[in-house]
Design an enzyme around this catalytic site. Structure first.
Site, PDB file in Angstrom:
ATOM      1  N   GLU A 102      67.537  42.037  68.303  1.00 34.84           N
ATOM      2  CA  GLU A 102      67.789  40.646  68.721  1.00 34.84           C
ATOM      3  C   GLU A 102      68.679  39.941  67.688  1.00 34.84           C
ATOM      4  OE1 GLU A 102      66.604  39.862  71.876  1.00 34.84           O
ATOM      5  OE2 GLU A 102      67.926  38.162  71.549  1.00 34.84           O
TER       6      GLU A 102
HETATM    7  C1  LIG Z   1      63.767  50.077  68.457  1.00 32.16           C
HETATM    8  C2  LIG Z   1      64.989  49.338  68.880  1.00 32.16           C
HETATM    9  C3  LIG Z   1      64.989  48.606  70.058  1.00 32.16           C
HETATM   10  C4  LIG Z   1      66.145  47.949  70.492  1.00 32.16           C
HETATM   11  N1  LIG Z   1      66.155  47.319  71.710  1.00 32.16           N
HETATM   12  C5  LIG Z   1      67.347  46.901  72.214  1.00 32.16           C
HETATM   13  C6  LIG Z   1      67.451  46.463  73.576  1.00 32.16           C
HETATM   14  O1  LIG Z   1      66.462  46.394  74.304  1.00 32.16           O
HETATM   15  N2  LIG Z   1      68.682  46.126  74.036  1.00 32.16           N
HETATM   16  C7  LIG Z   1      69.802  46.192  73.272  1.00 32.16           C
HETATM   17  O2  LIG Z   1      70.878  45.888  73.757  1.00 32.16           O
HETATM   18  N3  LIG Z   1      69.727  46.581  71.982  1.00 32.16           N
HETATM   19  C8  LIG Z   1      68.538  46.945  71.448  1.00 32.16           C
HETATM   20  N4  LIG Z   1      68.471  47.387  70.150  1.00 32.16           N
HETATM   21  C9  LIG Z   1      69.671  47.384  69.331  1.00 32.16           C
HETATM   22  C10 LIG Z   1      69.669  46.325  68.254  1.00 32.16           C
HETATM   23  O3  LIG Z   1      69.723  45.049  68.818  1.00 32.16           O
HETATM   24  C11 LIG Z   1      70.829  46.637  67.304  1.00 32.16           C
HETATM   25  O4  LIG Z   1      70.493  47.817  66.608  1.00 32.16           O
HETATM   26  C12 LIG Z   1      71.127  45.500  66.356  1.00 32.16           C
HETATM   27  O5  LIG Z   1      71.634  44.392  67.050  1.00 32.16           O
HETATM   28  C13 LIG Z   1      72.130  45.887  65.267  1.00 32.16           C
HETATM   29  O6  LIG Z   1      73.227  46.566  65.808  1.00 32.16           O
HETATM   30  P1  LIG Z   1      73.679  47.975  65.163  1.00 32.16           P
HETATM   31  O7  LIG Z   1      72.482  48.820  65.080  1.00 32.16           O
HETATM   32  O8  LIG Z   1      74.842  48.463  65.901  1.00 32.16           O
HETATM   33  O9  LIG Z   1      74.083  47.591  63.696  1.00 32.16           O
HETATM   34  P2  LIG Z   1      75.526  47.074  63.181  1.00 32.16           P
HETATM   35  O10 LIG Z   1      76.037  46.049  64.120  1.00 32.16           O
HETATM   36  O11 LIG Z   1      76.381  48.231  62.885  1.00 32.16           O
HETATM   37  O12 LIG Z   1      75.110  46.343  61.843  1.00 32.16           O
HETATM   38  C14 LIG Z   1      74.709  47.076  60.677  1.00 32.16           C
HETATM   39  C15 LIG Z   1      74.328  46.101  59.579  1.00 32.16           C
HETATM   40  O13 LIG Z   1      75.455  45.307  59.246  1.00 32.16           O
HETATM   41  C16 LIG Z   1      75.173  43.934  59.339  1.00 32.16           C
HETATM   42  N5  LIG Z   1      76.361  43.249  59.880  1.00 32.16           N
HETATM   43  C17 LIG Z   1      77.055  43.532  60.977  1.00 32.16           C
HETATM   44  N6  LIG Z   1      78.085  42.683  61.126  1.00 32.16           N
HETATM   45  C18 LIG Z   1      78.050  41.837  60.090  1.00 32.16           C
HETATM   46  C19 LIG Z   1      78.820  40.719  59.676  1.00 32.16           C
HETATM   47  N7  LIG Z   1      79.861  40.294  60.383  1.00 32.16           N
HETATM   48  N8  LIG Z   1      78.471  40.077  58.550  1.00 32.16           N
HETATM   49  C20 LIG Z   1      77.411  40.470  57.833  1.00 32.16           C
HETATM   50  N9  LIG Z   1      76.633  41.522  58.172  1.00 32.16           N
HETATM   51  C21 LIG Z   1      76.936  42.189  59.289  1.00 32.16           C
HETATM   52  C22 LIG Z   1      73.968  43.820  60.253  1.00 32.16           C
HETATM   53  O14 LIG Z   1      73.185  42.699  59.912  1.00 32.16           O
HETATM   54  C23 LIG Z   1      73.230  45.116  59.979  1.00 32.16           C
HETATM   55  O15 LIG Z   1      72.362  44.955  58.889  1.00 32.16           O
HETATM   56  C24 LIG Z   1      67.306  47.993  69.685  1.00 32.16           C
HETATM   57  C25 LIG Z   1      67.294  48.685  68.472  1.00 32.16           C
HETATM   58  C26 LIG Z   1      66.169  49.381  68.083  1.00 32.16           C
HETATM   59  C27 LIG Z   1      66.218  50.180  66.808  1.00 32.16           C
END
Ligand SMILES: Cc1cc2nc3c(=O)[nH]c(=O)nc-3n(C[C@H](O)[C@H](O)[C@H](O)COP(=O)(O)OP(=O)(O)OC[C@H]3O[C@@H](n4cnc5c(N)ncnc54)[C@H](O)[C@@H]3O)c2cc1C
Length: 591
Positions: A435
């Site tokens: 989220e």
């Molecule tokens: C168990 C689980 C359930 C989930 N359920 C859902 C779901 O129901 N629906 C859905 O769509 N998704 C879901 N997700 C996905 C989740 O919302 C994403 O994993 C999350 O939003 C982060 O995206 P990412 O993993 O691609 O990380 P990335 O976007 O690659 O980010 C990696 C890190 O970099 C940081 N970061 C990224 N951009 C910036 C910036 N511009 N400035 C500073 N820091 C930054 C982030 O804070 C994070 O710490 C789920 C994930 C898990 C593990």
């Protein structure tokens, strides 16, 4: 086996002594008298303790399994889900036009806490459905609402939210899932979504996926994203289920926690989808339900800490180790219980004062959502929009921190699965990530929300604190322990706000301090909640409340928060004022 008892009295205290819900001029609030809310919370607490909590460990140990395209939920989940549906728990705040009970969101949130504390993974099936319901309710056409909402309100059909793709989670503008318009007005959706909570399971007849995708030929990046309904089974004109749609689960993830919730890779292959709202306005549609969804995740954070805390207290009273430094408390036994030791007390007080403050903050947030929606109150809408990243980021960070702190009370036994303490920490951990990861919440707060509407909402919050301090300046019982610390912390927060204004043209300076600001604001919010709760508790005592110990405990717990937690705003301010130079000093190659 871990224990869980719903904190019904504390929930009632927040609803009535703090928020005075039944006296608010918000439609539907006059029904929320103590008897009604008490009966609802008691029953929610009973189901949480007797039905959901025993399944928490089962869900953790069994997890979900995928076989031949079918995801099986852990033993007992299906029967418990039926019970939740029959009891109408999935429909509490939903629109009566579609079979909901139309209760205020604050009531829904108060009832959610025990469910989430007792079994977070289980509750997510309903939670995601509620999110999808809200998006369709806010942006769907009348026909879409009639087709999908009645079944989603009852959870006969569950819902999902599909944003994330393998190469993008935060930066959704990079999304590749495609939507191709068809002659009949529908779209063909093709692409892969990952980490989709409750993406596939065996507890509902149909699953209504809400999917973000880009319509071919639309604008580049985030401006080209649209929102679609993609049902697992297509729905016939008469509402019966038709053909299987082109969406299938590819695999389910092995993960750190919430094992009872299926986290799915979802493959869309020319799946039939129906546009929700306008083309290319998908993010806007998602954002309208963000406040509620993120408040719900903040609630997950503190609700896990609450469960962990209850167990830590029981253990601290039971486990005999060492002697009280001021003399034995259990002279006939081989040692005193852990709870005599000041450091154990510190740890438990940290947990208790956080959880109770967080509960007040969350329900206050839910009340603001009701005020914004039911009274079309623009100020309440602006304030909750400002608070949303704080509710999500601060409460989930701290919720995890205190789930770990509760584990620490058990010493080595906390690390052993048998005692169940590691599950609370493992389950709480995800709330910091999904989220919108917490770093991104901080970015949203400082980069967007502070300046929203010319800074009107943050100024409104400062004014609210100032008014509270002024109105109570003659209250000697509050002054030293509550008002003075709140004043100091609020001053720190304003100084940080000033720093950001002065550094508006130096983004590295501002964003290097964003995380600290989110925590600082969280502390000030909890400080305000505690000052208000202390006032309410004192008034109850002055009025001769029969449960003296309950109200005295409230005041003592609040005093602890103000003395031991709130001063951390000074540390956060010092970090913010140090700017971005030390943060950005290294070349990427030197890490
Ligand atoms: C168990 C689980 C359930 C989930 N359920 C859902 C779901 O129901 N629906 C859905 O769509 N998704 C879901 N997700 C996905 C989740 O919302 C994403 O994993 C999350 O939003 C982060 O995206 P990412 O993993 O691609 O990380 P990335 O976007 O690659 O980010 C990696 C890190 O970099 C940081 N970061 C990224 N951009 C910036 C910036 N511009 N400035 C500073 N820091 C930054 C982030 O804070 C994070 O710490 C789920 C994930 C898990 C593990």
């Amino acid at each position: 086996m871990p224990i869980y008892n719903a904190p019904t009295k504390d929930l009632q205290f927040v609803l009535h002594d703090l928020l005075n819900v039944s006296e608010q001029d918000i439609p539907g609030f006059d029904d929320l008298d103590r008897d009604f809310t008490g009966a609802v919370i008691e029953e929610a607490g009973r189901i949480a303790a007797e039905v959901l909590h025993p399944l928490n460990v089962v869900g953790d140990t069994e997890g979900c399994t995928l076989e031949n395209g079918v995801v099986r939920t852990p033993t007992g989940f299906k029967a418990a889900f039926e019970q939740m549906k029959e009891g109408g728990w999935t429909a509490m705040d939903c629109d009566p036009e579609y079979g909901g009970q139309g209760l205020p969101y604050v009531m829904h949130s108060a009832a959610q806490e025990p469910f989430v504390s007792a079994n977070m993974a289980f509750n997510m099936y309903q939670g995601l459905t509620h999110g999808a319901y809200s998006a369709i309710h806010a942006h769907g056409s009348d026909a879409q609402k009639q087709t999908y909402l009645p079944k989603m309100v009852t959870c006969e059909w569950t819902g999902t939210m599909n944003l994330t793709e393998p190469h993008c989670g935060t930066d959704l503008g990079l999304m590749r899932t495609k939507a191709v318009p068809q002659a009949d007005g529908s779209y063909k959706i093709t692409g892969q979504k990952i980490f989709i909570s409750a993406g596939e399971h065996d507890m509902a007849e149909n699953i209504i996926h809400l999917v973000l995708a880009k319509i071919e030929g639309g604008p580049e990046g985030i401006k080209g994203v649209s929102l679609f309904i993609v049902p697992k089974f297509l729905v016939n004109e008469d509402g019966s289920l038709g053909a299987r749609n082109g969406v299938a689960v590819g695999s389910i993830e092995e993960k750190m926690g919430i094992h009872g919730n299926s986290t799915c890779v979802m493959n869309y292959d020319d799946a039939t989808g129906y546009l929700v709202g306008e083309e290319h306005k998908g993010m806007r549609a998602m954002f309208t339900m963000m406040n509620e969804a993120r408040l719900g995740v903040g609630l997950q954070g503190y609700a896990q800490a609450e469960s962990a805390y209850q167990n830590a207290v029981a253990y601290a009273n039971d486990r005999l180790q060492g002697r009280d430094v001021t003399g034995p408390k259990n002279p006939d036994g081989p040692a005193d219980p852990l709870i005599v030791h000041p450091d154990i007390r510190r740890n438990l007080m940290d947990q208790k004062s956080f959880v109770e403050g967080a509960r007040a903050f969350t329900l206050w947030g839910a009340y603001l959502i009701d005020r914004a929606h039911r009274n079309s109150d623009k100020d309440a809408d602006g304030l909750i929009s400002l608070m949303t990243p704080v509710l999500k980021g601060f409460l989930t960070d701290k919720g995890f921190e205190y789930a770990i702190a509760a584990q620490q009370i058990y010493g080595g036994h906390g690390y052993i699965e048998e005692w169940g303490m590691s599950q609370y920490a493992r389950d709480a951990r995800i709330a910091m990530i999904y989220e919108g990861a917490n770093g991104v919440q901080a970015l949203d707060l400082v980069g967007r929300k502070l300046a929203q509407d010319g800074g009107k909402h943050v100024m409104g919050f400062f004014e609210m604190v100032k008014t509270f301090l002024k109105e109570n300046e003659g209250n000697e019982a509050l002054k030293k322990d509550f008002l003075d610390p709140l004043k100091a912390a609020s001053k720190d927060l304003q100084a940080a706000g000033m720093y950001f204004m002065q550094n508006a043209t130096k983004p590295n300076n501002a964003l290097s301090g964003s995380y600290d600001f989110m925590h600082m604001m969280g502390h000030v919010c909890l400080g305000l909640m505690w000052a208000r709760m202390a006032k309410a508790a004192q008034e109850a005592l002055d009025a001769g409340a029969s449960d003296k110990a309950f109200y005295e405990t409230k005041i003592a717990t609040g005093r602890y928060y103000m003395a031991r937690q709130l001063p951390s705003t000074a540390m956060h301010l010092a970090r913010i004022n140090s700017g971005g130079d030390t943060v950005m000093a290294l070349d990427a190659a030197n890490f």
